[in-house]
Structures are given as C-alpha cells and as structure tokens.
Design an enzyme around this catalytic site. Structure first.
Site, short mmCIF file in Angstrom:
data_model
loop_
_atom_site.label_atom_id
_atom_site.label_comp_id
_atom_site.label_asym_id
_atom_site.label_seq_id
_atom_site.Cartn_x
_atom_site.Cartn_y
_atom_site.Cartn_z
N ASN A 88 -10.21 -1.42 0.85
CA ASN A 88 -8.62 -1.20 0.67
C ASN A 88 -8.09 -1.73 -0.64
O ASN A 88 -8.13 -2.74 -0.81
CB ASN A 88 -8.01 -1.99 2.10
CG ASN A 88 -6.76 -1.68 1.96
OD1 ASN A 88 -6.00 -1.61 1.14
ND2 ASN A 88 -5.82 -2.14 2.95
N CYS B 72 0.92 -1.27 -0.02
CA CYS B 72 -0.05 -0.13 -0.01
C CYS B 72 0.83 1.22 0.01
O CYS B 72 0.40 2.60 -0.12
CB CYS B 72 -0.90 0.10 1.13
SG CYS B 72 -1.78 -1.36 1.52
N HIS C 196 -2.82 6.42 2.96
CA HIS C 196 -3.51 5.01 2.27
C HIS C 196 -4.97 4.67 3.13
O HIS C 196 -4.96 4.54 4.49
CB HIS C 196 -2.44 3.81 2.46
CG HIS C 196 -3.14 2.62 2.51
ND1 HIS C 196 -3.76 2.28 1.27
CD2 HIS C 196 -2.94 1.22 3.17
CE1 HIS C 196 -4.32 0.99 1.42
NE2 HIS C 196 -3.90 0.34 2.57
N1 ACO Z 1 -17.03 -9.71 11.17
C1 ACO Z 1 -17.44 -10.24 12.37
N2 ACO Z 1 -16.43 -10.30 13.47
C2 ACO Z 1 -15.23 -10.34 12.92
C3 ACO Z 1 -14.73 -9.98 11.71
C4 ACO Z 1 -16.01 -10.05 10.64
N3 ACO Z 1 -15.62 -9.63 9.44
N4 ACO Z 1 -13.44 -10.23 11.65
C5 ACO Z 1 -13.01 -10.15 12.97
N5 ACO Z 1 -14.10 -10.51 13.70
C6 ACO Z 1 -14.02 -10.63 15.17
C7 ACO Z 1 -12.75 -11.31 15.65
O1 ACO Z 1 -12.84 -12.67 15.53
C8 ACO Z 1 -12.98 -10.74 16.98
O2 ACO Z 1 -13.55 -11.65 17.78
P1 ACO Z 1 -12.99 -12.43 19.21
O3 ACO Z 1 -13.18 -11.11 20.04
O4 ACO Z 1 -14.27 -13.26 19.49
O5 ACO Z 1 -11.91 -13.02 19.11
C9 ACO Z 1 -13.44 -9.65 17.20
O6 ACO Z 1 -14.08 -9.52 15.78
C10 ACO Z 1 -12.55 -8.54 17.20
O7 ACO Z 1 -11.22 -8.73 16.43
P2 ACO Z 1 -10.38 -7.57 16.13
O8 ACO Z 1 -9.19 -8.18 15.32
O9 ACO Z 1 -9.80 -7.09 17.47
O10 ACO Z 1 -11.08 -6.44 15.41
P3 ACO Z 1 -10.68 -5.10 14.89
O11 ACO Z 1 -11.28 -3.96 15.57
O12 ACO Z 1 -8.82 -4.97 15.29
O13 ACO Z 1 -10.77 -5.09 13.55
C11 ACO Z 1 -9.64 -5.33 11.24
C12 ACO Z 1 -10.24 -5.86 12.57
C13 ACO Z 1 -10.82 -4.89 10.61
C14 ACO Z 1 -8.75 -6.43 10.59
C15 ACO Z 1 -8.68 -4.41 11.77
O14 ACO Z 1 -7.62 -4.75 12.71
C16 ACO Z 1 -7.85 -3.58 10.63
O15 ACO Z 1 -8.44 -3.04 9.91
N6 ACO Z 1 -6.43 -3.82 10.86
C17 ACO Z 1 -5.68 -3.15 9.80
C18 ACO Z 1 -5.52 -4.13 8.44
C19 ACO Z 1 -5.05 -3.48 7.30
O16 ACO Z 1 -5.29 -2.31 7.33
N7 ACO Z 1 -4.29 -4.47 6.56
C20 ACO Z 1 -3.81 -3.91 5.28
C21 ACO Z 1 -2.79 -3.14 5.44
S1 ACO Z 1 -2.36 -2.47 3.59
C22 ACO Z 1 -1.59 -3.55 2.96
O17 ACO Z 1 -0.27 -3.41 2.83
C23 ACO Z 1 -2.41 -4.47 1.78
#
Ligand code: ACO
Length: 330
Positions: free
Chosen positions: A279, A113, A249
């Site tokens: 994204n 990204c 990004h």
């Molecule tokens: N729907 C429902 N629940 C979900 C989902 C979903 N799609 N995905 C995860 N959960 C659950 C998890 O299992 C967890 O459940 P638990 O508490 O029972 O274990 C709960 O939701 C909370 O999970 P977290 O991982 O703490 O959720 P968070 O608020 O951090 O959101 C997310 C997850 C959206 C992935 C976030 O961490 C994020 O956006 N991180 C950055 C990711 C990113 O930007 N990646 C790409 C970078 S760019 C590149 O180089 C491609």
C-alpha cells in the site's frame, strides 16, 4: 469552460525490495498469511537518507524521459503525501527548487490515500478557472519511515513510491466530473500524529507512527466504494459497463475483490499496485495506472474511473478519458 487533459506520467520506486520473508524473520507472521489476507508479495523501502521529495523528483524525471517533455513551463505543483520530509517547508517547494521550475505555486495536499485524486480535482478546478495551465500532480510516500515495525497488523501493509502526471489546459476536456466524500468521525481508526495526543477527544499515540484499526478501515473502504462508484458514474451520466478500467486505491487486494464482486465488475478490469508495491497510499493509483499502460492493457481513449480512500476517513473519485501513450523510451 477550459478543459483539462493528462498526457504524461512517470513513476519511481526505491531500490530496496522487501519481501514478506523480511517480516517472517522477526514477527509472528508468514508469507502465506500476508499473501492470502492482503495480496502483497513485496514492497520497496526508501533508504535512510531518501525522503518523499527525492521520490517525487525521480518520478518527474521518469515522466520527462517517458514523454520527451520538459516541466519548465509548469505553473503549479501539488504533492499529495502523508509522509512529507518535514512539515515545513512543504515537499512541493523542494521539488520546485530541485527541478528548477520558476514561477510555480507549490502546495502539499494531505488526504492520505485519497490525495492523488484530490490533487487531480484541484488541478482540474484551477485549469477551469483559467488561473493555471500546466499542473504537476504527484502522489508520493515514504511510509516505511512511519510504520511501527513491531506492529504486525500494519507494518506488513505499507511501501514507498511515487507517481507524477501533468494536468494541462486543453480545448477538449478529458478529465470529467469528480466526487468527494468524508466521514471525519472515523479519524481515530487510521492516524499518524506527531503533535496532538487526541483525536476527537479520545487519547491516541502521538509517536509519528501509523496506527490503524484494520477491520474498521476495511469495512468502511468496501462500503464507501460500493456506495460512491455508482454515484460518481451517475454524475458522469455513465454506466459501469462503459468503464474500461477501474483504478481504486490499492490498499488490500481483498478490498478490491469485494468491491468488484459487489458491483459485478470483472476483477481483470481493476488495476492494482498492491501485490508488487504494497500500500503506497497517495502513490498507489498513479503506479497502478502506469503499470496498466506499460502492460498494454490501458489504451488511448479508454474510460478510467479513479477512486482513492483512506485516512480521514476520506474518499475522492474522478472519471477520465486516458490520453497517455507510453513511447519507445519506456
Ligand atoms: N500475520 C499474522 N497474523 C496477523 C497479522 C499478520 N501480519 N496481522 C494480524 N494478524 C492476526 C490478528 O491478530 C488476528 O488474530 P486473532 O484472530 O487471534 O485476533 C487475525 O490475524 C485476524 O485479524 P483481522 O484484523 O481480522 O485480519 P484481517 O483479515 O482483517 O486482515 C488487515 C488485517 C490486513 C489489516 C486488513 O484488515 C486490512 O487490510 N484492512 C485495511 C487496512 C488499510 O487498508 N489501511 C490503510 C488504508 S489507506 C491509508 O489511508 C494509509
């Protein structure tokens, strides 16, 4: 030293709109969860026979139409992508052939990204060195082909798209000082691997799909941007108040909100593309830039701060004076 300026832009998104309802139908997730935790309302997926080079060509065709310009005299093509059609030949060469650009150097740039901003930095350097004069920089992805549709932690995040600009030699410089920063020890937190089954000696899945530790990437993204934006401003002898629009990004709206809150920067002056496109990795910054122009928010001579971050984990930022004006063709 030869200056650089950017006066033209074009974007493209595939036809197929995928709303959160698509994931609700087969995964344990909900539209509400996705909107609240990421800001994403929809994204676009390429068709089965549509690849990154196809998106690049369409973005450049849009650029030509938007600005009534030609790319015949482009002398270098940089395609930033993590989802090339294939490893070899590179996407840039396919784009060169399809657009009939002769006498151009062509490279793909792999910096996830951060790739689009790394591309701008390279283009600025080539122009400053006076080896090239008109450089096509494209950020493009077909991430829908690299997501594991059964992994709710990651599949809901990503979308496909492309954005292209031309960086050209100019007596007045409008592309200012850059910043680059990487923590490669965090490579295992976000990867797509076709070949190696390890990162830093740790076993990983080499299945060609995106794998990530969302929480770790989130934490790193916020702290890296909060640390690096002031450093980039310092390099440019600017204050945050002088920045008209921040274009980070667009990974997750909560990352952007956390960064703006930490830096005390108004969210209304932060351009995003994540709500309507998901994204789109290397394409997210040019898409947000274009949308800011098309909505009439970003104007000529506005000061912009672009900052990309992602797989590596790597980060790149640059300050610009916006010289793009969208004409009637848009
Ligand atoms: N729907 C429902 N629940 C979900 C989902 C979903 N799609 N995905 C995860 N959960 C659950 C998890 O299992 C967890 O459940 P638990 O508490 O029972 O274990 C709960 O939701 C909370 O999970 P977290 O991982 O703490 O959720 P968070 O608020 O951090 O959101 C997310 C997850 C959206 C992935 C976030 O961490 C994020 O956006 N991180 C950055 C990711 C990113 O930007 N990646 C790409 C970078 S760019 C590149 O180089 C491609």
């Amino acid at each position: 030293m030869m200056g650089a300026t950017i006066k033209s832009i074009g974007i493209y998104r595939p036809e197929l709109e995928v709303t959160n309802a698509f994931f609700e139908a087969y995964l344990e997730t909900s539209d509400e969860w996705i909107r609240e935790r990421t800001g994403i309302e929809r994204r676009y997926f390429s068709s089965e026979d549509e690849y990154t080079s196809d998106l690049c060509v369409k973005a450049v065709e849009a650029l030509k139409k938007n600005h009534h310009t030609s790319v015949d005299d482009v002398d270098f093509v940089i395609v930033a992508t993590s989802t090339p059609d294939q490893i070899l030949p590179n996407v840039a060469s396919r784009v060169q052939a399809r657009l009939g650009i002769s006498n151009a150097g062509c490279i793909d740039l792999s910096a996830a990204c951060g790739g689009f901003v790394y591309g701008l930095i390279l283009a600025k350097g080539l122009i400053a060195a006076q080896t090239h004069r008109r450089i096509l920089v494209i950020g493009a992805e077909t991430l829908s082909k690299a997501i594991d549709l059964s992994d709710r932690n990651s599949c809901i995040l990503f979308g496909d798209g492309a954005g292209a600009v031309i960086v050209e030699a100019s007596s007045d410089n409008h592309v200012f000082e850059p910043l680059t920063d990487t923590d490669g020890s965090l490579g295992k937190e976000l990867f797509i691997s076709h070949l190696s089954q390890t990162v830093d000696g740790e076993p990983i899945l080499g299945d060609g799909k995106m794998h990530q530790n969302g929480r770790a990437v989130f934490r790193w993204a916020v702290s890296t941007l909060v640390k690096n934006i002031p450093v980039l401003l310092e390099k440019n002898k600017m204050t945050l108040e002088q920045v008209d629009y921040l274009i980070p990004h667009s990974a997750n709206i909560r990352i952007l909100e956390a960064v703006c809150k930490n830096l005390d920067f108004p969210m209304e002056r932060c351009m995003e593309s994540v709500r309507s496109y998901g994204n789109t990795s290397a394409a997210s910054i040019p898409i947000a830039w274009y949308n800011g122009l098309a909505s009439g928010k970003i104007k000529q001579n506005d000061q912009l701060l672009l900052i990309g971050f992602g797989g590596g984990l790597t980060c790149a930022g640059i300050c610009l004076e916006n010289k793009i004006v969208l004409g009637e063709a848009d």
